[in-house]
Design a protein around this motif. Structure first.
Motif, mmCIF file in Angstrom:
data_model
loop_
_atom_site.group_PDB
_atom_site.id
_atom_site.type_symbol
_atom_site.label_atom_id
_atom_site.label_comp_id
_atom_site.label_asym_id
_atom_site.label_seq_id
_atom_site.Cartn_x
_atom_site.Cartn_y
_atom_site.Cartn_z
ATOM 1 N N ALA A 174 -6.760 7.295 -1.012
ATOM 2 C CA ALA A 174 -6.471 6.129 -1.845
ATOM 3 C C ALA A 174 -7.389 5.000 -1.395
ATOM 4 O O ALA A 174 -7.749 4.910 -0.218
ATOM 5 C CB ALA A 174 -5.015 5.715 -1.707
ATOM 6 N N HIS A 223 4.076 6.159 -3.082
ATOM 7 C CA HIS A 223 3.950 6.305 -4.537
ATOM 8 C C HIS A 223 3.991 7.786 -4.909
ATOM 9 O O HIS A 223 4.679 8.183 -5.859
ATOM 10 C CB HIS A 223 2.657 5.652 -5.026
ATOM 11 C CG HIS A 223 2.533 5.644 -6.505
ATOM 12 N ND1 HIS A 223 1.822 6.592 -7.182
ATOM 13 C CD2 HIS A 223 3.057 4.814 -7.450
ATOM 14 C CE1 HIS A 223 1.896 6.353 -8.480
ATOM 15 N NE2 HIS A 223 2.630 5.280 -8.665
ATOM 16 N N CYS A 232 1.058 3.015 1.041
ATOM 17 C CA CYS A 232 1.379 2.745 -0.358
ATOM 18 C C CYS A 232 1.192 4.012 -1.198
ATOM 19 O O CYS A 232 2.063 4.381 -1.994
ATOM 20 C CB CYS A 232 0.505 1.604 -0.871
ATOM 21 S SG CYS A 232 0.806 1.141 -2.581
ATOM 22 N N ALA A 233 0.076 4.692 -1.019
ATOM 23 C CA ALA A 233 -0.213 5.906 -1.777
ATOM 24 C C ALA A 233 0.778 7.017 -1.454
ATOM 25 O O ALA A 233 1.256 7.722 -2.355
ATOM 26 C CB ALA A 233 -1.641 6.370 -1.494
ATOM 27 N N GLU A 243 -8.441 0.681 -2.126
ATOM 28 C CA GLU A 243 -8.068 -0.602 -2.725
ATOM 29 C C GLU A 243 -9.017 -0.910 -3.875
ATOM 30 O O GLU A 243 -10.231 -0.720 -3.761
ATOM 31 C CB GLU A 243 -8.147 -1.697 -1.667
ATOM 32 C CG GLU A 243 -7.645 -3.038 -2.141
ATOM 33 C CD GLU A 243 -7.641 -4.078 -1.032
ATOM 34 O OE1 GLU A 243 -8.300 -5.111 -1.227
ATOM 35 O OE2 GLU A 243 -7.011 -3.830 0.015
ATOM 36 N N TYR A 253 -5.257 1.368 -5.885
ATOM 37 C CA TYR A 253 -4.160 0.402 -5.875
ATOM 38 C C TYR A 253 -4.722 -1.003 -5.725
ATOM 39 O O TYR A 253 -5.682 -1.215 -4.981
ATOM 40 C CB TYR A 253 -3.186 0.696 -4.730
ATOM 41 C CG TYR A 253 -2.532 2.048 -4.876
ATOM 42 C CD1 TYR A 253 -1.395 2.204 -5.654
ATOM 43 C CD2 TYR A 253 -3.083 3.172 -4.273
ATOM 44 C CE1 TYR A 253 -0.811 3.449 -5.823
ATOM 45 C CE2 TYR A 253 -2.515 4.412 -4.430
ATOM 46 C CZ TYR A 253 -1.375 4.556 -5.201
ATOM 47 O OH TYR A 253 -0.813 5.790 -5.371
ATOM 48 N N SER A 254 -4.084 -1.950 -6.381
ATOM 49 C CA SER A 254 -4.518 -3.345 -6.267
ATOM 50 C C SER A 254 -4.100 -3.899 -4.913
ATOM 51 O O SER A 254 -3.109 -3.456 -4.318
ATOM 52 C CB SER A 254 -3.893 -4.192 -7.378
ATOM 53 O OG SER A 254 -2.502 -4.338 -7.160
ATOM 54 N N SER A 306 -6.629 7.980 -5.452
ATOM 55 C CA SER A 306 -5.796 7.011 -6.165
ATOM 56 C C SER A 306 -6.329 5.616 -5.880
ATOM 57 O O SER A 306 -6.931 5.378 -4.837
ATOM 58 C CB SER A 306 -4.345 7.089 -5.682
ATOM 59 O OG SER A 306 -3.840 8.388 -5.824
ATOM 60 N N GLY A 347 -0.596 -5.187 -5.147
ATOM 61 C CA GLY A 347 0.397 -4.111 -5.156
ATOM 62 C C GLY A 347 0.615 -3.515 -3.774
ATOM 63 O O GLY A 347 1.748 -3.192 -3.401
ATOM 64 N N ILE A 348 -0.458 -3.380 -3.026
ATOM 65 C CA ILE A 348 -0.356 -2.838 -1.669
ATOM 66 C C ILE A 348 0.440 -3.797 -0.782
ATOM 67 O O ILE A 348 1.358 -3.384 -0.072
ATOM 68 C CB ILE A 348 -1.765 -2.583 -1.077
ATOM 69 C CG1 ILE A 348 -2.479 -1.486 -1.864
ATOM 70 C CG2 ILE A 348 -1.676 -2.221 0.408
ATOM 71 C CD1 ILE A 348 -3.979 -1.449 -1.657
#
Length: 164
Positions: free
Chosen positions: A66, A154, A150-151, A68, A103-104, A101, A107-108
Motif C-alpha cells: 500500500a 481495510h 491502514c491497508a 500513500e 490511501y489518502s 492499494s 484517511g491513514i
C-alpha cells in the motif's frame, strides 16, 4: 498476511513491513530509502528509489503493498517531483506482480490516530503503541507503517464482509 507500506518522497521514502495474524499486528521492519544528492539528477534518484524498493521486496517478501496517495502541494514543481518519485515506487511494486492499494494521507491518519489532521509526532506515537514498539520509528518509517496498518485493517474488513 504480510504488508508493505510506503510513504513516498523524492528525498526520503519510508517503508514499513507488518504482518496481520487474526487480530494481531506484528512489526517486521521499517526504515527509509534515500535517493541521493540532488546533484546526481532526477533520473538517477528515481532509479535509486526503484532499486531500493526492489531490495525491500526481495528481503521481506510481502503479500501485498500500500502507498500513500499524492497530495497537492503549494508548489506545483514539488508536487510534480513527488509524483515522479511515487511513480518509480509504484513501478517497482507492480513489477513483481504485487497488489498495490492507495490511501489518502488524511484517511491513514484518521485510521491510525483518529483524526485526519494528526501531526508526525502523533502518528509516531500511535504506530509505536499499535505495534508495541519500545521506541518510536522515524517520521517517514512511522508514516509507512501507518499505511501498512491502514491497508491491513481495510483488507480485514473487506474479507469479513465477503464472508457474510
Amino acid at each position: 498476511m504480510r504488508w508493505l507500506g510506503i510513504d513516498p518522497g523524492l528525498r526520503t521514502t519510508g517503508f514499513g513491513v507488518i504482518e496481520l495474524e487474526g487480530q494481531q499486528l506484528r512489526y517486521i521492519s521499517s526504515g527509509i530509502i534515500e535517493s541521493g544528492e540532488v546533484a546526481l539528477g532526477l533520473p538517477h534518484r528515481l532509479g535509486t528509489l526503484y532499486q531500493g524498493v526492489q531490495e525491500v521486496l526481495l528481503r521481506y517478501q510481502p503479500d501485498a503493498a500500500a502507498i500513500e496517495e499524492i497530495f497537492l502541494n503549494v508548489n506545483p514543481r514539488s508536487t510534480l517531483m513527488l509524483g515522479q518519485a511515487r511513480g518509480a515506487v509504484i513501478a517497482a511494486l507492480v513489477s513483481t506482480g504485487l497488489s498495490v492499494s492507495e490511501y489518502s494521507a488524511r484517511g491513514i491518519k484518521q485510521a491510525i490516530v483518529g483524526t485526519g489532521r494528526a501531526n508526525k509526532t502523533q502518528m509516531q506515537e500511535m504506530v509505536k503503541r499499535l505495534l508495541k514498539l519500545k521506541k518510536s520509528p522515524s517520521p517517514d518509517a512511522a508514516d509507512a507503517l501507518g499505511v501498512a496498518i491502514c491497508a491491513a485493517h481495510h483488507h480485514q474488513v473487506q474479507m469479513t464482509k465477503a464472508k457474510r
